[in-house]
Scaffold this active site. Structure first.
Site, PDB file in Angstrom:
ATOM      1  N   ILE A   1       5.938  20.076  -6.672  1.00 46.59           N
ATOM      2  CA  ILE A   1       4.982  20.031  -5.576  1.00 46.59           C
ATOM      3  C   ILE A   1       3.570  20.175  -6.183  1.00 46.59           C
ATOM      4  O   ILE A   1       3.370  20.979  -7.092  1.00 46.59           O
ATOM      5  CB  ILE A   1       5.314  21.150  -4.554  1.00 46.59           C
ATOM      6  CG1 ILE A   1       4.698  20.858  -3.203  1.00 46.59           C
ATOM      7  CG2 ILE A   1       4.933  22.531  -5.036  1.00 46.59           C
ATOM      8  CD1 ILE A   1       5.292  21.702  -2.073  1.00 46.59           C
TER       9      ILE A   1
ATOM     10  N   CYS B   1       5.882  18.831   8.371  1.00 45.85           N
ATOM     11  CA  CYS B   1       6.190  17.717   7.463  1.00 45.85           C
ATOM     12  C   CYS B   1       7.306  16.928   8.155  1.00 45.85           C
ATOM     13  O   CYS B   1       7.318  16.883   9.381  1.00 45.85           O
ATOM     14  CB  CYS B   1       6.583  18.231   6.075  1.00 45.85           C
ATOM     15  SG  CYS B   1       7.834  19.513   6.058  1.00 45.85           S
TER      16      CYS B   1
END
Lengths: 146, 146
Positions: B56, B80
């Site tokens: 990430i 998300c």
């Protein structure tokens, strides 16, 4: 059995308070086996974390960790009655001393605790301060080499 | 819908890199709704942690956290596509900034990630350094009061 008997195995056996207070001894057959094979047995009477009022006793865990860190006692077998909470907390504290990340400590703990994971156990490991153990092992090392 | 429309809601919408690169827009009906209700939309294209090679992107999470910490943007809706990994990591970093214990951060993360828990996500949260955010919010507060 034969393989174990050839090792200087030390078993740290945690009794919960109930079992400790009741006349329920470590199984006779196990004691016989340990004596026959010269295996030392340490008992630490520990009550596991349980919401809302029962906390695992930190001083006893500290004493158990001292035994665990003493290389003269290795190899060591640690066990409680289910291998989840008390053993999990002690091993978690050992891992913390060994500089494992909390991510890895909790992951190992969860593998053994399974669906019985307790927040209190993890909180105990997170708050457990290992700095004085580092000083303690350092001073022992210095003592051995002086 | 009606209740949401009355709030100055800010949606931080994370697209994964695939979706970001492909011409797959945020649903038209949602955009219409946001425009009609004066809701700002922030897009942060983030690819979630995935073993073995995808990490990430920390700089993007830092930017998103800045938006999140700015009280002028509250209340905020973060989402998300599944609400597990990317949202989980961002919220975990927020909790760290709020001085939550890692035990509690991981517990919250796990409630949403369910069986899809990722070690890498937890490691990311554990290693995420919030100290410069504390300095940043402190300097902003001083600026407002000067």
């Amino acid at each position: 059995m034969e393989r174990i008997s050839q090792r200087s195995l030390l078993s740290i056996y945690f009794l919960d308070l109930l079992r400790y207070l009741c006349p329920e001894p470590y199984p006779e057959v196990n004691i016989e086996f340990l004596e026959k094979n010269g295996i030392k047995l340490f008992h630490f009477g520990i009550e596991g974390n349980k919401e809302p009022f029962v906390d695992i006793p930190e001083p006893v865990i500290r004493e158990a960790l001292k035994v665990l860190l003493d290389v003269r006692n290795h190899p060591i077998l640690i066990h409680c009655n289910k291998g989840k909470h008390r053993t999990g907390c002690l091993v978690g504290c050992l891992r913390k001393f060994q500089n494992w990340s909390l991510t890895s400590i909790f992951d190992e703990y969860r593998r053994f605790a399974g669906t019985k994971v307790r927040m209190l156990d993890q909180q105990f490991m997170e708050l457990f301060d290992v700095s004085d153990f580092k000083a303690w092992t350092y001073s022992r090392r210095r003592l051995r080499h002086s």
